[in-house]
Design a protein around this motif. Structure first.
Motif, mmCIF file in Angstrom:
data_model
loop_
_atom_site.group_PDB
_atom_site.id
_atom_site.type_symbol
_atom_site.label_atom_id
_atom_site.label_comp_id
_atom_site.label_asym_id
_atom_site.label_seq_id
_atom_site.Cartn_x
_atom_site.Cartn_y
_atom_site.Cartn_z
ATOM 1 N N TYR A 1 0.824 -1.213 0.000
ATOM 2 C CA TYR A 1 0.000 0.000 0.000
ATOM 3 C C TYR A 1 0.859 1.265 0.000
ATOM 4 O O TYR A 1 0.337 2.364 0.099
ATOM 5 C CB TYR A 1 -0.915 -0.007 1.230
ATOM 6 N N LYS A 2 2.137 1.079 -0.137
ATOM 7 C CA LYS A 2 3.093 2.176 -0.016
ATOM 8 C C LYS A 2 3.015 3.131 -1.209
ATOM 9 O O LYS A 2 2.786 2.723 -2.337
ATOM 10 C CB LYS A 2 4.504 1.582 0.099
ATOM 11 N N ASN A 3 3.240 4.429 -0.910
ATOM 12 C CA ASN A 3 3.302 5.430 -1.967
ATOM 13 C C ASN A 3 4.759 5.674 -2.380
ATOM 14 O O ASN A 3 5.622 4.821 -2.150
ATOM 15 C CB ASN A 3 2.629 6.730 -1.502
ATOM 16 N N HIS A 4 5.063 6.827 -2.935
ATOM 17 C CA HIS A 4 6.388 7.112 -3.491
ATOM 18 C C HIS A 4 7.434 7.454 -2.428
ATOM 19 O O HIS A 4 8.631 7.482 -2.711
ATOM 20 C CB HIS A 4 6.295 8.295 -4.467
ATOM 21 N N LEU A 5 7.018 7.728 -1.192
ATOM 22 C CA LEU A 5 7.970 8.144 -0.160
ATOM 23 C C LEU A 5 8.830 6.969 0.306
ATOM 24 O O LEU A 5 8.326 5.862 0.517
ATOM 25 C CB LEU A 5 7.223 8.732 1.037
ATOM 26 N N ASN A 6 10.109 7.235 0.466
ATOM 27 C CA ASN A 6 11.035 6.217 0.974
ATOM 28 C C ASN A 6 11.095 6.319 2.495
ATOM 29 O O ASN A 6 11.348 7.388 3.037
ATOM 30 C CB ASN A 6 12.436 6.427 0.386
ATOM 31 N N MET A 7 10.884 5.200 3.172
ATOM 32 C CA MET A 7 10.834 5.198 4.635
ATOM 33 C C MET A 7 12.136 4.649 5.213
ATOM 34 O O MET A 7 12.672 3.643 4.733
ATOM 35 C CB MET A 7 9.658 4.341 5.126
ATOM 36 N N HIS A 8 12.636 5.305 6.261
ATOM 37 C CA HIS A 8 13.857 4.880 6.945
ATOM 38 C C HIS A 8 13.613 4.956 8.447
ATOM 39 O O HIS A 8 12.912 5.841 8.928
ATOM 40 C CB HIS A 8 15.030 5.783 6.583
ATOM 41 N N PHE A 9 14.234 4.050 9.182
ATOM 42 C CA PHE A 9 14.070 4.015 10.635
ATOM 43 C C PHE A 9 15.434 3.924 11.303
ATOM 44 O O PHE A 9 16.226 3.037 10.999
ATOM 45 C CB PHE A 9 13.193 2.823 11.047
ATOM 46 N N ILE A 10 15.694 4.870 12.197
ATOM 47 C CA ILE A 10 16.936 4.886 12.967
ATOM 48 C C ILE A 10 16.587 4.659 14.427
ATOM 49 O O ILE A 10 15.788 5.403 15.009
ATOM 50 C CB ILE A 10 17.689 6.220 12.809
ATOM 51 N N SER A 11 17.175 3.630 15.029
ATOM 52 C CA SER A 11 16.888 3.331 16.434
ATOM 53 C C SER A 11 18.159 3.118 17.248
ATOM 54 O O SER A 11 18.256 3.586 18.385
ATOM 55 C CB SER A 11 15.999 2.087 16.534
ATOM 56 N N ASN A 12 19.120 2.426 16.686
ATOM 57 C CA ASN A 12 20.288 1.998 17.455
ATOM 58 C C ASN A 12 21.175 3.166 17.842
ATOM 59 O O ASN A 12 21.414 4.074 17.037
ATOM 60 C CB ASN A 12 21.092 0.977 16.634
ATOM 61 N N LEU A 13 21.702 3.131 19.052
ATOM 62 C CA LEU A 13 22.639 4.158 19.512
ATOM 63 C C LEU A 13 23.966 4.066 18.761
ATOM 64 O O LEU A 13 24.710 5.049 18.687
ATOM 65 C CB LEU A 13 22.868 3.995 21.022
ATOM 66 N N ASP A 14 24.246 2.926 18.199
ATOM 67 C CA ASP A 14 25.444 2.757 17.371
ATOM 68 C C ASP A 14 25.398 3.765 16.214
ATOM 69 O O ASP A 14 24.462 3.761 15.412
ATOM 70 C CB ASP A 14 25.480 1.325 16.830
ATOM 71 N N GLY A 15 26.411 4.618 16.128
ATOM 72 C CA GLY A 15 26.428 5.663 15.098
ATOM 73 C C GLY A 15 26.360 5.128 13.687
ATOM 74 O O GLY A 15 25.984 5.857 12.752
ATOM 75 N N THR A 16 26.690 3.862 13.513
ATOM 76 C CA THR A 16 26.611 3.236 12.187
ATOM 77 C C THR A 16 25.197 3.317 11.627
ATOM 78 O O THR A 16 25.012 3.489 10.415
ATOM 79 C CB THR A 16 27.059 1.766 12.275
ATOM 80 N N HIS A 17 24.199 3.184 12.519
ATOM 81 C CA HIS A 17 22.814 3.224 12.046
ATOM 82 C C HIS A 17 22.489 4.583 11.438
ATOM 83 O O HIS A 17 21.794 4.681 10.421
ATOM 84 C CB HIS A 17 21.865 2.898 13.203
ATOM 85 N N VAL A 18 22.997 5.645 12.052
ATOM 86 C CA VAL A 18 22.791 6.994 11.514
ATOM 87 C C VAL A 18 23.531 7.151 10.192
ATOM 88 O O VAL A 18 22.951 7.582 9.175
ATOM 89 C CB VAL A 18 23.265 8.069 12.523
ATOM 90 N N ILE A 19 24.808 6.824 10.191
ATOM 91 C CA ILE A 19 25.653 7.050 9.001
ATOM 92 C C ILE A 19 25.140 6.282 7.799
ATOM 93 O O ILE A 19 25.033 6.833 6.682
ATOM 94 C CB ILE A 19 27.120 6.666 9.299
ATOM 95 N N GLU A 20 24.796 5.015 7.997
ATOM 96 C CA GLU A 20 24.338 4.202 6.861
ATOM 97 C C GLU A 20 22.999 4.695 6.328
ATOM 98 O O GLU A 20 22.734 4.613 5.133
ATOM 99 C CB GLU A 20 24.251 2.731 7.263
ATOM 100 N N THR A 21 22.149 5.212 7.204
ATOM 101 C CA THR A 21 20.862 5.755 6.742
ATOM 102 C C THR A 21 21.073 7.044 5.960
ATOM 103 O O THR A 21 20.457 7.250 4.901
ATOM 104 C CB THR A 21 19.927 6.005 7.944
#
Length: 554
Positions: A172-192
């Motif tokens: 049911y998804k539209n054109h928007l790309n969804m991303h989720f950042i949760s981990n305190l590990d900075g890798t999660h931020v950088i890779e997103t």
């Protein structure tokens, strides 16, 4: 809520005696002795979900005792107390009203002389207006370009719920790309951040208190990187940063405008908050109309849980069956297998719903429990698990009750994939229940011998290793299709299963003091890590680990 030691109730004692009588009875015998077993132990929910619990190690007498247990705890009254907004979260002196967030049937809900239904409607209206503006490309970023990406920054219930739902409802998804950042590990931020253009991205910072260390650390890092871009002004944050929280002061301090603030309330637990503004990412991903259908599905199950007699109440039956295995068969874990790739995060989501709620060892009378409370929840999507851990289910030494869930109709009808997937689903519950006997194994090898010879051959032959005893219990859920509506039904069903268990296990399901312990300990140790001097503050193990870090950090 009635506060009893469940082991002292008449029903519990009846169950204990009854368990000794039926603990060795095989599911094969239960089915052979009752041709109507499926009809007795299955329920059809509005032709949307078929719930089959006939492949469980129980009888009509078992269910009678379990239902008596629910009645001894006045379960119906406890259900009503939750819906009426009574302060059943006793240790925090709060009501538990996530059901109010998806209320389409009941009258206005009054709490502390305020009509919270109006507050909820106002937030839903704000979600609709904002999600419509972004999806229809009317909301622009600082570069005057339309939004292409949404990043949800949260952890726990502010991440697991919306992440699972947006993945489950990708059709049911539209054109928007969804991303989720949760981990305190900075890798999660950088890779997103590698995947997005900040000029066309909005950031949803989701934290009930707006002080959660992981979330605010990640949010501050992204804010700093955003403001460090060329030609970006602090005022440009208003086009890109939004907050979902109950702490408006902290939101404003962060630099988010009041009009970009979506409120939630202290009577909504984090793991039950996906139905609130925490679900803003869901509305952005699938559109407000579908988000509304998601809420309506949950509400329909709420009505079932609130108004249906216990003996035909699906969440109640599911909770009682879980108590039966956890406390009488000593089953430590429960598995949940969803045969739908979009639902690959569902078991992970339910881990929090169940284990954070019912992982308690103090009862409502402030005593240490002598019975089993929360089960360990785990699982993977089918049919992947069949080629890894199903081996243990079929031939291991542990009793593992399992829920199997599959849609009858798929979103991706390609060749004969789905009918093959269905065949695996039906085969697994059948095989787990009935296994493969000595006669069946040797029959496969076309050996025509009497039973004694069969056993003799088997004991002297490699075929012994093919023996599967079966008698592994399962519940089966057949859904029409995974839609926003049916997913809402399913999630609400499991929420109410957890509530049922908590009432009867005489624990408070809506606090999480164990989580708070880890948070406060981490804050204390963080201060120690910032010091250069070696520590002697803690136990020998913790001191040694901290000091090893200090001596080796670069």
């Amino acid at each position: 809520m009635k506060s009893l030691n469940p082991t002292t109730t008449k029903s519990w004692k009846d169950l204990k005696k009854h368990y000794l009588k039926i603990k060795d009875i095989h599911l094969k015998d239960l089915f052979q002795n009752d041709s109507n077993r499926f009809e007795k132990f299955s329920l059809n929910f509005k032709d949307i979900i078929l719930f089959d619990y006939s492949k469980n190690r129980l009888t009509t007498k078992t269910m009678s005792y379990l239902l008596n247990l629910a009645q001894e705890f006045n379960l119906k009254d406890s259900i009503l107390s939750m819906f009426e907004g009574k302060k059943i979260n006793f240790t925090e002196n709060k009501p538990v009203l996530h059901t109010a967030l998806r209320n389409f049937h009941r009258k206005n809900i009054i709490l502390n002389k305020k009509n919270i239904s109006l507050e909820i409607k106002n937030v839903l209206k704000k979600i609709k207006l904002f999600s419509d503006a972004v999806i229809n490309k009317k909301w622009k970023g600082y570069s005057d370009k339309s939004i292409t990406d949404v990043v949800n920054i949260g952890i726990g219930g502010s991440d697991l719920g919306p992440f699972m739902v947006t993945e489950a409802l990708k059709p049911y998804k539209n054109h928007l790309n969804m991303h989720f950042i949760s981990n305190l590990d900075g890798t999660h931020v950088i890779e997103t951040l590698k995947k997005i253009d900040m000029s066309t991205t909005i950031f949803l910072i989701s934290s009930k208190t707006f002080t959660t260390q992981e979330t605010i650390t990640n949010a501050n890092t992204i804010k700093k990187l955003f403001l460090n871009q060329n030609k970006v002004l602090e005022s440009d944050m208003s086009k890109h940063f939004f907050a979902i929280s109950m702490n408006k002061n902290e939101v404003l301090k962060f630099g988010i405008l009041e009009e970009n603030f979506f409120p939630i309330w202290d009577w909504v637990g984090g793991r039950y908050s996906v139905w609130s503004a925490v679900g803003l990412s869901i509305a952005l991903s699938i559109g407000y109309k579908n988000f509304s259908l998601f809420l309506k599905g949950a509400d329909v199950m709420d009505e079932h849980f609130l108004n249906t007699p216990l003996k035909k109440n699906i969440p109640v039956l599911l909770g009682l069956i879980s108590i039966w295995y956890n406390n009488f068969f000593n089953a430590q874990t429960e598995a949940i297998f969803v045969y739908d790739q979009y639902m690959y995060k569902f078991s992970t989501y339910l881990q929090q719903t169940n284990m954070e709620s019912n992982g308690k060892n103090i009862d409502r009378n402030k005593n240490i429990v002598s019975w089993q409370t929360g089960s360990i929840i785990w699982g993977e999507p089918g049919s992947n698990g069949q080629h890894s851990f199903y081996q243990l289910l079929h031939q291991g030494t542990k009793l593992i009750p399992s829920d199997f869930i599959i849609p009858i109709n798929t979103h991706n009808q390609i060749n004969n994939h789905h009918i093959k997937l269905l065949s695996h689903f039906f085969a697994q519950t059948k095989s787990l229940a009935f296994g493969k006997s000595i006669k069946e194994i040797l029959k496969d090898n076309n050996l025509e011998k009497n039973t004694f010879q069969y056993i003799s051959d088997l004991n002297n032959d490699i075929n012994i290793y093919k023996l599967c005893h079966g008698n592994q219990p399962t519940n089966s859920f057949l859904l029409d299709k995974i839609t926003p509506y049916t997913l809402g039904i399913l999630m609400s069903l499991y929420e109410h299963k957890v509530f049922t268990q908590g009432v009867i296990m005489n624990i408070f399901s809506f606090d999480q003091w164990g989580v708070e312990l880890g948070k406060s300990a981490a804050n204390n140790i963080l201060n120690e890590l910032k010091k250069k001097k070696l520590t002697k503050k803690y136990d020998s193990s913790t001191n040694a680990l901290i000091n090893f870090y200090k001596l080796n950090k670069k």
